[in-house]
Design a protein around this motif. Structure first.
Motif, PDB file in Angstrom:
ATOM      1  N   VAL A 114       0.472 -18.417   8.325  1.00  0.00           N
ATOM      2  CA  VAL A 114      -0.032 -19.695   8.444  1.00  0.00           C
ATOM      3  C   VAL A 114       0.889 -20.388   9.483  1.00  0.00           C
ATOM      4  N   TYR A 115       1.969 -20.020   9.554  1.00  0.00           N
ATOM      5  CA  TYR A 115       2.830 -20.691  10.773  1.00  0.00           C
ATOM      6  C   TYR A 115       2.770 -19.991  11.964  1.00  0.00           C
ATOM      7  N   ILE A 116       2.237 -18.611  11.851  1.00  0.00           N
ATOM      8  CA  ILE A 116       1.698 -18.107  13.051  1.00  0.00           C
ATOM      9  C   ILE A 116       0.645 -18.930  13.742  1.00  0.00           C
ATOM     10  N   VAL A 142      -4.684 -28.141  -9.329  1.00  0.00           N
ATOM     11  CA  VAL A 142      -5.567 -27.921  -8.126  1.00  0.00           C
ATOM     12  C   VAL A 142      -5.738 -26.521  -7.456  1.00  0.00           C
ATOM     13  N   HIS A 143      -4.835 -25.646  -7.842  1.00  0.00           N
ATOM     14  CA  HIS A 143      -5.121 -24.115  -7.446  1.00  0.00           C
ATOM     15  C   HIS A 143      -6.568 -23.857  -7.302  1.00  0.00           C
ATOM     16  N   ASP A 144      -7.001 -23.195  -6.285  1.00  0.00           N
ATOM     17  CA  ASP A 144      -8.135 -22.894  -6.283  1.00  0.00           C
ATOM     18  C   ASP A 144      -9.438 -23.820  -6.634  1.00  0.00           C
ATOM     19  N   LEU A 179       1.722 -29.654 -10.784  1.00  0.00           N
ATOM     20  CA  LEU A 179       0.397 -29.807 -10.116  1.00  0.00           C
ATOM     21  C   LEU A 179      -0.443 -28.860  -9.512  1.00  0.00           C
ATOM     22  N   ASP A 180       0.186 -27.887  -9.012  1.00  0.00           N
ATOM     23  CA  ASP A 180      -0.570 -26.926  -8.406  1.00  0.00           C
ATOM     24  C   ASP A 180      -1.535 -26.189  -9.542  1.00  0.00           C
ATOM     25  N   ILE A 181      -1.056 -26.241 -10.742  1.00  0.00           N
ATOM     26  CA  ILE A 181      -1.699 -25.619 -11.789  1.00  0.00           C
ATOM     27  C   ILE A 181      -3.135 -26.044 -11.939  1.00  0.00           C
ATOM     28  N   PRO A 186     -14.203 -26.201  -8.193  1.00  0.00           N
ATOM     29  CA  PRO A 186     -13.573 -24.693  -7.754  1.00  0.00           C
ATOM     30  C   PRO A 186     -13.865 -24.480  -6.503  1.00  0.00           C
ATOM     31  N   ARG A 187     -13.160 -23.615  -5.733  1.00  0.00           N
ATOM     32  CA  ARG A 187     -13.634 -23.387  -4.323  1.00  0.00           C
ATOM     33  C   ARG A 187     -14.278 -21.826  -4.472  1.00  0.00           C
ATOM     34  N   ARG A 188     -15.165 -21.567  -3.474  1.00  0.00           N
ATOM     35  CA  ARG A 188     -15.838 -20.244  -3.437  1.00  0.00           C
ATOM     36  C   ARG A 188     -17.007 -20.370  -4.521  1.00  0.00           C
ATOM     37  N   ALA A 213      -9.300 -28.360   1.214  1.00  0.00           N
ATOM     38  CA  ALA A 213      -8.884 -29.564   2.241  1.00  0.00           C
ATOM     39  C   ALA A 213      -7.551 -29.553   3.032  1.00  0.00           C
ATOM     40  N   HIS A 214      -6.611 -28.862   2.062  1.00  0.00           N
ATOM     41  CA  HIS A 214      -5.280 -28.926   2.538  1.00  0.00           C
ATOM     42  C   HIS A 214      -5.351 -28.077   3.733  1.00  0.00           C
ATOM     43  N   PHE A 215      -5.840 -26.856   3.608  1.00  0.00           N
ATOM     44  CA  PHE A 215      -5.620 -25.842   4.762  1.00  0.00           C
ATOM     45  C   PHE A 215      -6.609 -26.148   5.952  1.00  0.00           C
TER      46      PHE A 215
HETATM   47  C1  HEA Z   1      -1.698 -23.311   9.639  1.00  0.00           C
HETATM   48  C2  HEA Z   1      -1.680 -23.373   8.244  1.00  0.00           C
HETATM   49  C3  HEA Z   1      -0.924 -23.983   7.175  1.00  0.00           C
HETATM   50  C4  HEA Z   1       0.305 -24.403   7.187  1.00  0.00           C
HETATM   51  C5  HEA Z   1       0.951 -24.877   8.499  1.00  0.00           C
HETATM   52  C6  HEA Z   1       0.562 -25.129   5.819  1.00  0.00           C
HETATM   53  C7  HEA Z   1       1.685 -25.632   5.397  1.00  0.00           C
HETATM   54  C8  HEA Z   1       1.926 -25.941   4.125  1.00  0.00           C
HETATM   55  N1  HEA Z   1       1.527 -25.428   3.092  1.00  0.00           N
HETATM   56 FE1  HEA Z   1      -0.530 -24.403   3.037  1.00  0.00          FE
HETATM   57  N2  HEA Z   1      -2.026 -23.137   2.797  1.00  0.00           N
HETATM   58  C9  HEA Z   1      -2.673 -22.895   4.146  1.00  0.00           C
HETATM   59  C10 HEA Z   1      -2.454 -22.971   5.465  1.00  0.00           C
HETATM   60  C11 HEA Z   1      -1.386 -23.769   5.679  1.00  0.00           C
HETATM   61  N3  HEA Z   1      -0.276 -24.313   5.022  1.00  0.00           N
HETATM   62  C12 HEA Z   1      -3.761 -22.119   3.721  1.00  0.00           C
HETATM   63  C13 HEA Z   1      -4.774 -21.496   4.431  1.00  0.00           C
HETATM   64  C14 HEA Z   1      -3.764 -21.850   2.209  1.00  0.00           C
HETATM   65  C15 HEA Z   1      -4.916 -21.358   1.456  1.00  0.00           C
HETATM   66  C16 HEA Z   1      -4.980 -19.816   1.249  1.00  0.00           C
HETATM   67  C17 HEA Z   1      -6.079 -19.293   0.263  1.00  0.00           C
HETATM   68  O1  HEA Z   1      -5.855 -19.321  -0.719  1.00  0.00           O
HETATM   69  O2  HEA Z   1      -6.998 -19.098   0.873  1.00  0.00           O
HETATM   70  C18 HEA Z   1      -2.526 -22.689   2.076  1.00  0.00           C
HETATM   71  C19 HEA Z   1      -2.461 -22.888   0.668  1.00  0.00           C
HETATM   72  C20 HEA Z   1      -0.841 -23.667   0.223  1.00  0.00           C
HETATM   73  C21 HEA Z   1      -0.511 -23.388  -1.193  1.00  0.00           C
HETATM   74  C22 HEA Z   1      -1.020 -22.661  -2.254  1.00  0.00           C
HETATM   75  C23 HEA Z   1      -2.194 -23.454  -3.019  1.00  0.00           C
HETATM   76  C24 HEA Z   1      -2.705 -22.711  -4.030  1.00  0.00           C
HETATM   77  O3  HEA Z   1      -3.626 -21.680  -3.665  1.00  0.00           O
HETATM   78  O4  HEA Z   1      -2.671 -23.078  -5.161  1.00  0.00           O
HETATM   79  C25 HEA Z   1       0.586 -24.132  -1.116  1.00  0.00           C
HETATM   80  C26 HEA Z   1       1.577 -24.464  -2.179  1.00  0.00           C
HETATM   81  O5  HEA Z   1       2.584 -24.519  -2.151  1.00  0.00           O
HETATM   82  C27 HEA Z   1       1.023 -24.422   0.281  1.00  0.00           C
HETATM   83  C28 HEA Z   1       1.847 -25.336   0.684  1.00  0.00           C
HETATM   84  C29 HEA Z   1       2.153 -25.717   2.150  1.00  0.00           C
HETATM   85  C30 HEA Z   1       3.388 -26.562   2.374  1.00  0.00           C
HETATM   86  C31 HEA Z   1       4.469 -27.041   1.700  1.00  0.00           C
HETATM   87  C32 HEA Z   1       3.248 -26.628   3.811  1.00  0.00           C
HETATM   88  C33 HEA Z   1       4.332 -27.286   4.634  1.00  0.00           C
HETATM   89  O6  HEA Z   1       4.827 -26.107   5.744  1.00  0.00           O
HETATM   90  C34 HEA Z   1       3.882 -28.461   5.331  1.00  0.00           C
HETATM   91  C35 HEA Z   1       4.775 -29.082   5.927  1.00  0.00           C
HETATM   92  C36 HEA Z   1       4.544 -30.391   6.805  1.00  0.00           C
HETATM   93  C37 HEA Z   1       4.910 -31.698   6.338  1.00  0.00           C
HETATM   94  C38 HEA Z   1       5.473 -32.009   4.977  1.00  0.00           C
HETATM   95  C39 HEA Z   1       4.007 -32.970   7.114  1.00  0.00           C
HETATM   96  C40 HEA Z   1       5.198 -33.662   7.978  1.00  0.00           C
HETATM   97  C41 HEA Z   1       6.216 -34.329   7.352  1.00  0.00           C
HETATM   98  C42 HEA Z   1       6.495 -35.723   7.668  1.00  0.00           C
HETATM   99  C43 HEA Z   1       5.856 -36.254   8.724  1.00  0.00           C
HETATM  100  C44 HEA Z   1       7.735 -36.233   6.960  1.00  0.00           C
HETATM  101  C45 HEA Z   1       7.563 -36.481   5.481  1.00  0.00           C
HETATM  102  C46 HEA Z   1       7.954 -35.393   4.814  1.00  0.00           C
HETATM  103  C47 HEA Z   1       8.727 -35.457   3.645  1.00  0.00           C
HETATM  104  C48 HEA Z   1       8.618 -36.700   2.606  1.00  0.00           C
HETATM  105  C49 HEA Z   1       8.882 -34.164   3.087  1.00  0.00           C
HETATM  106  N4  HEA Z   1      -0.297 -24.113   1.006  1.00  0.00           N
END
Ligand code: HEA
Ligand code: HEA
Ligand code: CUA
Ligand code: CU
Lengths: 328, 539, 102, 224
Positions: free
Chosen positions: B254-256, B377-379, B373-375, B447-449, B385-387
Motif C-alpha cells: 500500500v505504500y508502493i 470495523v474489520h471486514d 476498534l478494529d474488532i 460487512p464487505r464483499r 471506505a478507508h482504503f
Molecule cells: C495506498 C494505500 C494505503 C495507505 C497509504 C494506507 C495507510 C494506512 N493504513 Fe490502510 N489499508 C489499505 C490501503 C492503505 N492504507 C488497504 C487496501 C486496506 C485493506 C486491505 C483489504 O483487506 O482488502 C487497508 C487496511 C488497513 C488496516 C486493516 C483493517 C482491517 O482489515 O481490519 C489497517 C489497520 O491498522 C490500516 C491502517 C493504516 C494506517 C495506520 C495507515 C497510515 O499509513 C496512514 C498515515 C496517514 C495519516 C495519519 C494522515 C496524515 C496525518 C496528519 C495530517 C496529521 C495528524 C496525525 C496524527 C494525529 C497521527 N489499513
C-alpha cells in the motif's frame, strides 16, 4: 438515520467511546489541514505572472512540534485501543458455554443441554457467553455489530471468545470473512431474552441428547476408550478431571488443559506428550468432524465438572483457565 | 506548426508500431505504461460500476452471487496489481527519473522494456482468467478458500500476478540502480528532487516485498494443482501463515501505491507556490522511514484472525508509528504554501485534493490500527471506505495531478485548462459522495464483499452509487481531453509553469537523449529565487 | 562506490575456501549423528552460515566489493530475519494467553 | 539499439552502452543490479523458509522422521558437487578477468557438467520418492510409524528443492550462453561483466543449497 448500531453488549460502549475520540481527532486534523490549505491558497494567491515567493525559513522547532503532538496522540490511541481489546479478550469465570460450527454457508450452534440452532442464537440477557467456535471448511467470521463483537473462525483450530449482552432484542449476525458464493447469505439473528423468556425457550422444543452424551458416544465410536478407558494398565492417561488441570509434559513444560490443548491432543498428539506416556496416540486429523470434536471436548469437560450440571441457567459453567504467567 | 515543434524529439524520431514496441527509450516506455495502465484502470472501473449497480438495492437482484464475487475480485486485482502498483512508477517514474537526475536513460533500458512486457503479459493472463469464468477469492486469496474450494482459475490469476510481480521487482531494481549510479555531475543526494526520493523509497519496498508475494502465490498455485497442503488445515497447514506471508508484502504494497503519489505532490506544491519546499530533509527522510517501517506492521490486517494478542499489540503500536512520517509530510506541504506565490492551476487543485483526502483517509487508518476498534470495523465497509479514500482520493489524485503537470513535457501539448478544472471538481465531489457514506455503513455493521444486504442500509448505498456515477464521469473527461490535446492542443513551451528541475531545462517533448549535453548541477533543488541561469547550468 | 580497490582474491584463496567448504560439509554430516540435545540444529546452522559467508566473501568477492554491496547484502539478511522472526513470534506467543488468540 | 549509435563517440568501446559515461560506470551499475536481484532471491526463498520454521516447530517428530527417509548419501554427494561447481565458477571468473579465453570455456564447461550432475542426482532422488509414494498429494502414503504430518515435510521438501533445481536449470542455461560468447572471444580483461554476474548468481544458488542440505537432510539423524 442512525450513525451507530445499537449498544447491546458490555463493551459496546467502550468501543463507541474510543470511536468518538478518534472522530474528534480526525475532525480536528482534517479541518485544520483543510482550513490552512484553503486559507494559504487564497491569501498567498499569485498576483503577477512572474511573481516569485520569498525564501523559505525552515524551522526545526516546527518539525519537532508536528512530530511530537501526533506521536502523543497516537500513543493515547494505542493504549486506549489496547485496553478495550484486553477487556474483550478476557472472559469472566461464570460464562455460559456455546459451541459454534461454521460451515459454507451456515452457522450451527449447539448448547450444552443439547439444544441445537441454525443461524440463530438464543441467549439470556446479562449472562456472559463464551463461544467455542470451529469451522468445517474455510475461514468464517462471527460478527454481531450490536455487540461490537467479531472473531474469525479458522479451520484447524478453535476460536474462543465471549460477550455479555445487556439489552433484550433481536440483532444481526453476519459472517464477516469472505467464504465463497453465498457469503452474504451466511447471516442470522441473535435473540437476547429476559431470563424468564429464556427459561421458556429452554423448556420448549425437545433437546436431543446433551452434547456430552453425544461426545461419549463418539468416544467409543473412535475407540478412544481402548486407551483412555480408565482400566488398570490402560495405554493412555485417564481423562477424568483433565479439563482445567495442570499438565506436566515430557519436555518439562507445564500447562493448563483447555479446549485448544485437548483439541491439539487429538489432532496433533505428538506436539505435546504427557510425561510418563509413550507417544503412541495416533493423530485423528481429518478423521473427526469439527462438530464431533466439539462434542468430544464437551464430553471430556463433563468428566471434570459436577455430574449433575446439565440443564439450568448456566449449564456446566467452565472454570476460568488460570493465566500462566503475570503477563500484562 | 511552428518550426520549434518540428524539432526532433523522442516522439517523432521514428514512427511505426515496431519503433514503439521495441523501444528502449525510457520516455517511450513510459507512454507504453500509460496505455497499459489506462486500459486496466478502465476495466477495474467498469467492474466498480457493476458493483455499485448491484448494491443499489438490498437483495442480490442484478447478478448471481457468484458473479458478484467475481466482480469485486477482478476489480480489486485489476486496480491493485495492474493499475495502482505499476501506475505512477511506470508512467511518471520512467519518464521523469532520468530527466530529473540528468541521465540519458535508466540504468538498464532493455530490462525496462522487459518489465513492461511482463506487466502486460501478467495483466492479460489475469484477464484471460476473468474472461473464462473468473476467480472469486477476493484480491486477498485467503486460504483454504483459494486453495481447496474456489475454482482453478485461481492458478491462472496467481500466475498472472506472479509475472506482474517480476515486472514490479525489475522496475524497482532499475530505479534503485539508476538513482545510485546515473546521477549527473553535481547531483548529490541532497540535491535530488523529492520525486526521486519517493521513487527510491518505493523501489526499496518493491525489491524487498514483492518476492514474498511471488513465492506465496506460487505456493497457492502449487497447492491447488498438487494438493500439497501447506496452507490447508486438513493436512496440518495453517491458513494464518498464508495471511502472514500475504500481508508481509501487501501491507508494504500500500505504500508502493502511496509513496509515488506523495512524491508527485512534493513537486506540485513547490512548483505552484514558487517556493522551495519546506523541510526538504524531513520529507526525504520520511519517505525512507515509511519504507522501512511499512515492513513491521502487516499484522494489523489480522487482528481478529486468531493471531497472538501480543503480536497484535506490537503490530498495532508500529502501525501508529507509520502515521508519524506521513503526518510530517502533510504538515511540510502545508507549510510550503505559507507565503508562497500560489497559482490555482489544475495540478495544484489535484494536489490540494490529495492533501485533504489523504489526511482524512490516513486518519481513518488510525481507527483500524486501534485494536479494540478494529474488532468491530474489520471486514466492514469502514475498511472499504478507508482504503478508497487513500487510494482513489490520494493516489489517483496524485497521479492525475502529476499527469497534468508533466503533460506538456510528455506530449509537448497543453490540455484545456477549463475542462481540466471542471473535471477536478467533478472528481472531488463524486468521490466524497461515493465513499463517505461507506464509513457510516461500515460502523453500522455492513460487512464487505456482501452481494445482498439488509434493507436498513439502502439509503447510504444509494448515495454511494450516485456518487460513483459522478466519479465515473469525472474520470472520462480527462481521458477525452488528453487524447484530444495530443492533436488539437496548443504547443507547450519548454517550461510552461516556470518550475525548476532539470526536466524543465530540456525541450518539450525532450529529445531521445534527454539533454543536448550532460547537465551539471550546482545547487539545491526548488531554488526559485535564483532559478534559471545561475544555479542549473546546462553545458 | 569505486571499483578501484583490488578486485579479487588470489587464486590460492579459492582452493583454500573450497577445502574449507568440503571440510565443513563433512563436519556437519558427522555432527548430525551425534546426540547434542538441543544443540544439533544450532550447530548445523552455524556451520551453514560459516560456509555461506565463505562463499559470499571470497567466491563472490564481497570482501573486495564496495561498501554499498555489503549494505545491500546486510539489508537482505535483515529483512529475511524480520519476516521469520516476526511471523514466528506470533506462533510463540499464542499460548501465552490461554483464552483468546490461539 | 540503433538510436544509441549516434551518441557513442567513435572511440567508445564496443561494449559500452550509450547511456553510460564509461565501462567502469556500466560495470558498477550491473554489479549493483545483480546484487539487488539476489536480495529479491533471498526473500523469495525466505517465504518458504518461514513456512519451514513454523511447521518444523509444530511437527517436530514428523519432520525428523521424514527427514530420515531422505538419502543422506545422495544429499551429501550433491553438496560436494555443488561446492566443486562453485570453485570452477570462481575460476572461470578469474580466467575471464585475465582474458584467458580457453580457460574460461574450460571452467564454464566444468561448471555446467557439475550442475548437470547435481540435477541428475536430483532426478534420481525424486524418482525414489515417487516410487515410495512419498510425494504429497493424492497418492501420498503416510510412511510407517510416522505421524500424518510428515506429508508437510515432503511438501516443503519438494517446493524448496524444486525451486532450487529450477534455479540450477536457469543457471545451466546462462552458463551455456556464456560458453557460446566466450568461444567467440567476447570476454576480455576489460570487459567480462556477464561472466562475473552469472558467477554471482551461481554462487547464490550454491548458498541456498548450503542451507537446504542441513535443514532437509540432517534433522533427526541422531534419533535413528
Ligand atoms: C495506498 C494505500 C494505503 C495507505 C497509504 C494506507 C495507510 C494506512 N493504513 Fe490502510 N489499508 C489499505 C490501503 C492503505 N492504507 C488497504 C487496501 C486496506 C485493506 C486491505 C483489504 O483487506 O482488502 C487497508 C487496511 C488497513 C488496516 C486493516 C483493517 C482491517 O482489515 O481490519 C489497517 C489497520 O491498522 C490500516 C491502517 C493504516 C494506517 C495506520 C495507515 C497510515 O499509513 C496512514 C498515515 C496517514 C495519516 C495519519 C494522515 C496524515 C496525518 C496528519 C495530517 C496529521 C495528524 C496525525 C496524527 C494525529 C497521527 N489499513
Ligand atoms: C486502486 C484501487 C482501487 C480503485 C481506483 C477503486 C475504485 C473504485 N472502487 Fe474499489 N476496491 C479496491 C480498489 C480500488 N477501487 C479493492 C482492492 C477492493 C477490495 C476487493 C476485494 O474485496 O477483494 C475494492 C472494493 C470495492 C468495493 C467493495 C465491494 C465489496 O466489498 O463487496 C466497492 C463498492 O462500492 C468499490 C467501489 C469502487 C468505486 C465506485 C470506484 C471508483 O473510484 C471507480 C471509478 C472509475 C470508473 C467508473 C471508470 C472510469 C472510466 C474510464 C476510465 C474509462 C471508461 C471506459 C470506456 C470508455 C470503455 N470497490
Ligand atoms: Cu462464512 Cu463468510
Ligand atoms: Cu496495512
Amino acid at each position: 438515520m442512525p450513525f451507530f448500531p445499537e449498544q447491546a453488549s458490555t463493551f459496546a460502549r467502550n468501543v463507541d467511546h474510543l470511536y468518538l475520540f478518534m472522530i474528534v481527532v480526525t475532525a480536528f486534523f482534517s479541518l485544520l489541514i483543510a482550513t490552512l490549505v484553503v486559507v494559504f491558497a487564497i491569501k498567498f494567491h499569485r498576483k503577477a505572472p512572474d511573481e516569485i515567493a520569498g525564501p523559505v525559513h525552515e524551522s526545526g522547532l516546527l518539525e519537532i512540534v508536528w512530530t511530537v503532538i501526533p506521536l502523543g496522540l497516537v500513543l493515547i490511541m494505542f493504549f486506549w485501543g489496547s485496553s478495550v481489546y484486553f477487556r474483550i479478550t478476557r472472559p469472566p469465570a461464570n460464562a455460559l458455554d456455546i459451541y459454534v460450527t461454521g460451515k459454507q454457508w451456515m452457522w450451527k450452534i449447539q448448547h450444552t443441554d443439547g439444544h441445537r440452532e441454525m443461524n440463530e442464537l438464543h441467549i439470556p440477557v446479562g449472562q456472559p457467553v463464551r463461544l467455542t467456535m470451529a469451522s468445517e471448511d474455510v475461514i468464517h467470521s462471527f460478527f454481531i455489530p450490536a455487540f461490537r463483537f467479531k472473531r474469525d473462525v479458522v479451520p484447524g483450530r478453535f476460536a474462543t471468545a465471549w460477550f455479555e449482552p445487556t439489552k433484550p432484542g433481536k440483532y444481526h449476525l453476519f459472517c464477516a470473512e469472505y467464504c465463497g458464493t453465498r457469503h452474504s447469505n451466511m447471516i442470522g439473528w441473535i435473540y437476547v431474552m429476559t431470563p424468564a423468556d429464556y427459561q421458556v425457550w429452554l423448556s420448549g422444543g425437545a433437546p436431543g441428547e446433551t452434547l456430552a452424551s453425544a461426545g461419549a458416544k463418539r468416544f467409543t465410536e473412535h475407540a478412544c476408550n481402548t486407551c483412555h478407558g480408565d482400566q488398570p494398565g490402560a495405554r493412555g492417561p485417564s481423562l477424568a478431571g483433565l479439563f482445567g488441570k495442570e499438565i506436566h509434559l515430557q519436555n518439562g513444560q507445564t500447562l493448563i488443559a483447555d479446549e485448544a490443548y485437548i483439541r491439539e491432543s487429538i489432532v496433533n498428539p505428538q506436539a505435546k506428550i504427557v510425561a510418563g506416556y509413550p507417544p503412541i496416540m495416533p493423530t485423528f486429523q481429518g478423521l473427526i468432524s469439527e462438530e464431533g470434536l466439539l462434542q468430544l471436548i464437551a464430553y471430556i469437560k463433563s468428566l471434570s465438572s459436577a455430574p449433575a450440571a446439565a440443564g439450568g441457567m448456566a449449564p456446566a459453567p467452565t472454570p476460568a483457565p488460570e493465566r500462566k504467567s503475570s503477563m500484562p | 506548426m511552428t518550426n520549434e515543434s518540428r524539432r526532433e524529439n523522442y516522439l517523432n524520431v521514428r514512427y511505426g508500431v515496431k519503433s514503439w514496441l521495441l523501444t528502449t527509450d525510457h520516455k517511450r516506455i513510459a507512454i507504453l505504461y500509460l496505455i497499459g495502465v489506462t486500459f486496466f484502470f478502465a476495466i477495474g472501473g467498469i467492474f466498480a460500476g457493476l458493483i455499485r449497480l448491484e448494491l443499489l438495492t438490498p437483495p442480490g437482484d442484478v447478478f448471481q452471487s457468484e458473479t458478484y464475487n467475481k466482480l469485486f475480485t477482478t476489480h480489486g486485482v485489476m486496480m491493485i496489481f495492474f493499475f495502482m502498483i505499476p501506475g505512477i512508477p511506470g508512467v511518471l517514474g520512467n519518464f521523469l527519473i532520468p530527466l530529473m537526475i540528468g541521465a540519458k536513460d535508466v540504468a538498464f533500458p532493455r530490462l525496462n522494456l522487459l518489465s513492461w512486457y511482463l506487466y502486460i503479459i501478467g495483466g492479460l493472463t489475469a484477464l484471460w482468467a476473468v474472461v473464462h469464468g473468473g476467480v472469486d477469492t477476493g484480491w486477498t486469496f485467503y486460504t483454504p478458500y483459494s486453495t481447496v474450494y474456489s475454482n482453478d482459475w485461481v492458478v491462472v490469476t496467481a500466475v498472472g500476478i506472479f509475472i506482474a510481480g517480476f515486472s514490479s521487482i525489475l522496475t524497482g531494481l532499475n530505479f534503485l540502480v539508476t538513482i545510485h549510479t546515473m546521477r549527473a555531475p553535481g547531483m548529490t543526494w541532497m540535491r535530488m528532487p523529492l520525486f526521486c526520493w519517493g521513487m527510491y523509497a518505493t523501489g526499496i519496498i518493491q525489491i524487498l516485498g514483492t518476492p514474498v508475494i511471488a513465492i506465496t502465490l506460487l505456493l497457492v498455485a502449487a497447492e491447488r494443482l498438487f494438493y500439497l497442503g501447506i496452507f490447508n488445515p486438513a493436512q496440518g497447514g495453517d491458513p494464518v501463515l498464508f495471511q502472514h506471508l500475504f500481508w508481509f508484502y501487501s501491507h508494504p504494497a500500500v505504500y508502493i501505491m502511496i509513496l509515488p503519489a506523495m512524491a508527485v505532490i512534493s513537486e506540485l506544491v513547490t512548483a505552484f507556490s514558487r517556493k522551495p519546499i519546506f523541510g526538504y530533509k524531513f520529507i526525504a527522510a520520511s519517505s525512507i522511514a515509511i519504507a522501512v517501517l511499512s515492513f513491521l506492521v502487516w499484522g494489523h490486517h489480522m487482528f481478529v484472525s486468531g493471531q497472538s494478542v501480543y503480536a497484535g499489540l506490537v503490530f498495532s503500536i508500529i502501525s501508529f508509528m507509520v502515521a508519524i512520517p506521513s503526518a510530517i509530510k502533510v504538515f511540510n506541504w502545508t507549510a510550503t504554501l505559507y507565503r508562497g506565490s500560489v497559482s490555482y492551476q489544475t495540478p495544484l487543485l489535484y494536489a490540494l485534493g490529495f492533501i485533504g483526502l489523504f489526511t482524512f483517509g490516513g486518519l481513518t487508518g488510525l481507527f483500524l490500527a486501534a485494536l479494540g476498534l478494529d474488532i468491530h470495523v474489520h471486514d466492514t465497509y469502514f475498511i472499504v471506505a478507508h482504503f478508497h479514500y487513500i487510494m482513489v482520493g490520494g493516489t489517483i489524485m496524485g497521479y492525475l495531478g502529476g499527469l497534468h503537470f508533466w503533460w506538456p513535457k510528455i506530449s509537448g501539448k497543453l490540455y484545456p485548462e477549463l475542462w481540466s478544472r471542471v473535471s477536478a471538481w467533478v472528481i472531488f465531489i463524486g468521490f466524497n459522495l461515493t465513499f463517505f457514506p461507506q464509513f457510516i455503513l461500515g460502523y453500522l455493521g455492513m460487512p464487505r464483499r456482501y452481494h445482498a444486504y439488509p434493507p436498513e442500509f439502502q439509503v447510504l448505498n444509494v448515495m454511494s452509487t450516485a456518487g460513483a456515477s459522478i466519479l465515473g464521469v469525472g474520470y472520462v473527461i480527462p481521458l477525452v481531453y488528453f487524447i484530444w490535446s495530443m492533436r488539437y492542443g496548443k504547443d507547450a513551451a519548454d517550461n510552461p509553469w516556470g518550475a525548476t528541475g532539470l526536466e524543465w531545462q530540456t525541450p518539450s517533448p525532450p529529445p531521445t537523449e534527454n539533454f543536448p549535453t550532460t547537465p551539471v548541477v550546482t545547487g539545491k533543488p526548488y531554488d526559485y529565487l535564483t532559478a534559471g541561469e545561475k544555479e542549473v547550468a546546462v553545458g | 562506490m569505486s571499483l578501484k580497490k583490488p578486485h579479487a582474491p588470489r587464486l590460492s584463496a579459492y582452493f583454500g575456501v573450497f577445502a574449507a567448504l568440503m571440510a565443513f560439509t563433512t563436519l556437519t554430516v558427522w555432527a548430525a549423528y551425534q546426540h547434542l540435545g538441543v544443540w544439533n540444529t544450532p550447530l548445523a546452522l552455524a556451520i551453514a552460515v560459516t560456509k555461506a559467508l565463505l562463499v559470499a566473501l571470497i567466491f563472490m568477492h564481497l570482501r573486495y566489493s564496495p561498501k554499498l554491496t555489503a549494505f545491500v547484502v546486510a539489508a537482505s539478511i535483515f529483512w529475511l530475519a524480520l519476516l521469520i522472526i516476526i511471523t514466528v513470534s506470533d506462533y510463540l506467543t499464542r499460548p501465552w494467553l490461554p483464552i483468546y488468540g490461539r | 539499439m540503433a538510436d544509441a549509435a549516434q551518441a557513442v563517440a567513435p572511440e567508445a568501446p564496443r561494449e559500452l552502452r550509450h547511456h553510460f559515461v564509461d565501462l567502469e560506470a556500466q560495470k558498477e551499475a550491473s554489479a549493483l543490479g545483480m546484487w539487488i536481484f539476489l536480495v529479491t532471491e533471498v526473500l523469495f526463498f525466505g517465504g518458504m523458509f518461514t513456512a519451514y520454521v513454523v511447521y518444523r516447530a509444530a511437527y517436530r517428530r514428523a519432520f525428523e522422521g521424514a527427514s530420515n527417509l531422505l538419502d543422506i548419501r545422495l544429499g551429501a554427494f550433491n553438496t560436494a558437487v555443488l561446492i566443486l561447481s562453485s570453485l570452477t565458477m570462481a575460476l572461470a571468473v578469474w580466467a575471464a578477468s585475465h582474458g584467458r579465453r580457453k580457460l574460461i570455456v574450460l571452467f564454464l564447461f566444468f561448471t555446467i557438467l557439475l550442475g548437470s550432475t547435481f540435477l541428475g542426482v536430483k532426478v534420481i532422488e525424486y524418482k525414489q520418492k515417487f516410487d515410495h509414494h512419498e510425494v504429497p498429494g493424492a497418492h501420498f502414503v503416510v510412511p510407517e510409524g510416522l505421524p500424518r504430518q510428515s506429508e508437510m515435510f515432503f511438501s516443503l521438501y519438494f517446493c524448496m528443492t524444486g525451486l532450487h533445481a529450477l534455479h540450477m536449470i536457469i543457471g545451466v542455461g546462462l552458463l551455456s550462453w556464456l560458453v557460446a560468447k566466450a568461444r567467440r572471444g567476447e570476454f576480455t580483461r576489460r570487459y567480462n561483466t556477464p561472466v562475473e554476474m552469472v558467477g554471482l548468481y551461481w554462487h547464490f544458488v550454491d548458498i541456498v543449497w548450503i542451507f537446504l542440505f542441513p535443514l532437509l537432510y540432517l534433522l533427526g539423524r541422531h534419533t535413528l
